[in-house]
Scaffold this active site. Sequence first.
Site, PDB file in Angstrom:
ATOM      1  N   GLY A  19     -22.058  -1.431 -62.236  1.00  0.00           N
ATOM      2  CA  GLY A  19     -23.129  -0.576 -62.756  1.00  0.00           C
ATOM      3  C   GLY A  19     -22.902   0.869 -62.333  1.00  0.00           C
ATOM      4  O   GLY A  19     -22.995   1.802 -63.140  1.00  0.00           O
ATOM      5  N   HIS A  20     -22.552   1.058 -61.056  1.00  0.00           N
ATOM      6  CA  HIS A  20     -22.253   2.416 -60.570  1.00  0.00           C
ATOM      7  C   HIS A  20     -21.002   2.961 -61.260  1.00  0.00           C
ATOM      8  O   HIS A  20     -20.928   4.137 -61.596  1.00  0.00           O
ATOM      9  CB  HIS A  20     -22.024   2.412 -59.055  1.00  0.00           C
ATOM     10  CG  HIS A  20     -23.236   2.017 -58.255  1.00  0.00           C
ATOM     11  ND1 HIS A  20     -23.309   0.845 -57.542  1.00  0.00           N
ATOM     12  CD2 HIS A  20     -24.424   2.642 -58.060  1.00  0.00           C
ATOM     13  CE1 HIS A  20     -24.476   0.776 -56.930  1.00  0.00           C
ATOM     14  NE2 HIS A  20     -25.175   1.840 -57.229  1.00  0.00           N
TER      15      HIS A  20
END
Length: 285
Positions: free
Chosen positions: A36-37
């Site tokens: 996600g990051h």
Amino acid sequence: MKTIRTTAAMVDWSRTLHREGVTIGFVPTMGALHEGHRALIRAARLACDAVVVSIFVNPTQFGPTEDLSKYPRQLRLDRALCRKEGVDAIFTPTTAAMYPQGSQTIVTVPSLARRWEGDARPHHFQGVATVVTKLLSLVRPDTSWFGQKDFQQAALVQQLVKDLNLPGRVVVHPTVREADGLALSSRNVYLSTQQRRAAPVLYRALHAGASAIWNGERRGADIQRRMARILATESLATAEYLAVCDPSTLEPLKTVQRHAVLLGAVRIGTVRLLDNMLVAVRREP
Ligand code: PAF
């Protein structure tokens, strides 16, 4: 890749780049970086000349009984991921640098912080609002990226940036999911194998709510019941809230008109999982 440890060095770095006409993209994180990051970093990379990622486990957003000391910390791995993604600098301040002795100021966004996560975690959002205000003031980005997975946080940050004229544009990036729908989160590492198998029930519940809207259901209470029914099929999961809300105010909707955000939080063992789904009502042809 540069490692910036002090607030003064952070301000200097940003000032020098701006002076040279370089645009700065910012991804604030608490570390334990995952796909996600990575998606936020890649979006920042595409949009800006230089990218800075902050890695700071912010103590003020954890309650006294929460998992601050156990929060996953893996700076070596985080640094490697950032380097691989072409990040220009990581900002890793200490708690003493961010909150020197004598600091008093707290930032609150009362209305958006009132419900949902705010109910469950009473001081959480003032901790988030305070640290985000500080980070944006230090980094002075042209654009910063937040994940949609924490929908309430993203809404609050957008309001905060607008109200306080904080620097840069805020972009909310769509949630990144596992193949079975589970939203990526640093806390997923706490799930046992059995709990991990149970966890996608939250996504399925939200999806059932969204399908109900797509199929013409407009009553908030009925949509909420459909979500609760799916969640009840998984004995390991306990719903904290499942709600049908206005995406800008986060107030519950009696009737869905144009848009809704379905918000959910569940507890699986000791792990709290959050997720949400934005739904637009289909126009009649
Ligand atoms: O979403 C997070 O990781 C944190 O809440 C944030 C925005 C970095 C503030 O500490």
